[in-house]
Design a protein around this motif. Structure first.
Motif, PDB file in Angstrom:
ATOM      1  N   UNK A   1       0.831  -1.207   0.000  1.00 31.20           N
ATOM      2  CA  UNK A   1       0.000   0.000   0.000  1.00 31.20           C
ATOM      3  C   UNK A   1       0.870   1.264   0.000  1.00 31.20           C
ATOM      4  N   UNK A   2       0.494   2.195  -0.868  1.00 30.34           N
ATOM      5  CA  UNK A   2       1.270   3.432  -0.999  1.00 30.34           C
ATOM      6  C   UNK A   2       2.501   3.269  -1.869  1.00 30.34           C
ATOM      7  N   UNK A   3       2.645   2.103  -2.488  1.00 28.37           N
ATOM      8  CA  UNK A   3       3.887   1.836  -3.250  1.00 28.37           C
ATOM      9  C   UNK A   3       3.593   0.955  -4.471  1.00 28.37           C
ATOM     10  N   UNK A   4       2.576   1.314  -5.217  1.00 25.72           N
ATOM     11  CA  UNK A   4       2.143   0.466  -6.352  1.00 25.72           C
ATOM     12  C   UNK A   4       3.072   0.494  -7.548  1.00 25.72           C
ATOM     13  N   UNK A   5       3.975   1.463  -7.610  1.00 24.73           N
ATOM     14  CA  UNK A   5       4.989   1.578  -8.664  1.00 24.73           C
ATOM     15  C   UNK A   5       4.414   1.650 -10.084  1.00 24.73           C
TER      16      UNK A   5
END
Ligand SMILES: N[C@@H](CCC(=O)N[C@@H](CSC=O)C(=O)NCC(=O)O)C(=O)O
Length: 276
Positions: free
Chosen positions: A98-102
Motif C-alpha cells: 500500500x502506498x507503493x504500487x509503482x
C-alpha cells in the motif's frame, strides 16, 4: 462515483472523488482540480503521479500546483498510489504494498489481485475523468514525483501519442538497477528481469527515445539521490537526441518543499505544450 468533497480553489474547484475500480477491484479515491474555464468548455489536463507513502492527498495539499494550473486554465488529476482496503496485500516496509504500487500491473501473488496500477492510471481513470468532467482528452500531459516521476516517464515513453509533454521531480530513473525498484519489481512482476524493462525509464529512453518535451528537476541534496540515477537518464536522453532539460537544483532535497518550489515552472512547461 461519489463526491467526497469539493472546495472552491483559485477560482476553480478542488474535488475529491471515490469510485469502484475494475482495474484494482477496490474503491479508489482521486483528487481533481478544475479551473474556472472548465465551467464553459473542456480544458487540458496535467496528470500528477505521487511517490512512495502518498495518497491522492499529499500533492493536492502540498505541491502548490492549483494556483499555477488556474492561471494556465488546465485541470490537475491526483490519483492514489496503490489500491487500499483490508483485503489488499501489504508489507511492513514503506516501499512495498500500500502506498507503493509503482504504476505496474502485478502478476505475482499476493499482489496480483489488486495491484493493477498501470491499467488504473493509463486506462481506467483517464476514461472516467474524461467522461465525467470537462476535460479535453486530446490535450493531456503528465508529471510526478519520485516513484510517481518513474510512473510519469514510463507512461509517457510507452504511450507515445497520448501526452504532449512530460516532466518529473526527482524521478526514479533506472529502477531495475536501484533498491527503489528491484525489490518491488521482483515482488510484483516476478524474478524474470526481462519483464521489468518495460517499466524502466532509462531502458525505455535508450530503446525508444521520446518525441515530446521532457523536463526533470532533482535536488543536489536529495537524501535518496543514489537511488534515482538522474545522470544516467540525462546521458540516454542526449544519445537519443530527446528534447530534454534535465536539471540538478543546488541545495534542494527530496521533499515537497523542493516540489513546490519548481511547480510553477513545471506547470508553465506543460501549459505551453497543452495550449499549442
Ligand atoms: N518514509 C520514507 C520516505 C518516504 C518519502 O520520502 N516519500 C516521498 C516520496 S519518495 C519516492 O517515491 C513522499 O512524497 N512523501 C510524502 C510527503 O508528503 O512528503 C522514509 O522515511 O525513509
Amino acid at each position: 462515483m461519489e463526491t467526497v468533497s469539493e472546495n472552491r480553489c483559485f477560482g476553480g474547484v478542488q474535488g475529491v472523488y471515490r469510485h469502484k475500480s475494475e482495474a484494482t477491484g477496490t474503491d479508489m479515491t482521486f483528487g481533481l482540480f478544475l479551473p474556472e474555464e472548465a465551467e464553459d468548455a473542456p480544458v487540458p489536463v496535467l496528470w500528477y503521479l505521487s511517490g512512495l507513502t502518498c495518497t491522492h492527498e499529499n500533492a493536492m495539499t502540498k505541491a502548490g500546483a492549483q494556483a499555477w494550473a488556474a492561471e494556465a486554465g488546465i485541470a490537475l488529476v491526483f490519483p492514489d498510489t496503490s489500491p487500499r482496503g483490508e483485503d489488499v496485500a501489504d508489507d511492513d516496509a514503506y516501499d512495498l504494498g500500500k502506498g507503493a504500487g509503482f504504476y505496474v500491473n502485478a502478476t505475482e501473488l499476493p499482489w496480483a489481485p489488486h495491484f493493477k496500477m498501470w491499467d488504473y492510471v493509463a486506462e481506467e481513470l483517464p476514461a472516467l475523468v474524461t467522461s465525467n468532467f470537462a476535460i479535453n482528452e486530446d490535450r493531456q500531459s503528465i508529471t510526478g514525483h519520485s516513484m510517481g516521476g518513474h510512473g510519469a516517464l514510463t507512461l509517457a515513453m510507452s504511450l507515445q501519442g497520448r501526452y504532449r509533454s512530460v516532466s518529473a521531480f526527482s524521478p526514479i530513473c533506472n529502477p531495475t538497477a536501484s533498491d527503489w525498484g528491484r525489490k518491488q519489481f521482483a515482488s510484483y512482476l516476478g524474478e524474470d528481469e526481462a519483464k521489468w524493462a518495460a517499466h524502466d525509464a532509462l531502458l525505455l529512453m535508450a530503446e525508444k527515445g521520446l518525441d515530446i518535451p521532457l523536463l526533470v528537476d532533482t535536488g543536489t541534496n536529495d537524501q535518496f539521490g543514489d537511488l534515482l540515477m538522474t545522470e544516467k537518464l540525462a546521458e540516454a536522453a542526449v544519445k537519443k537526441r530527446a528534447e530534454a532539460a534535465i536539471r540538478l537544483q543546488k541545495g534542494y532535497d527530496h521533499s515537497y518543499f523542493f516540489v513546490s518550489t519548481f511547480m510553477e515552472e513545471h506547470v508553465a512547461f506543460h501549459a505551453k505544450a497543452l495550449w499549442a
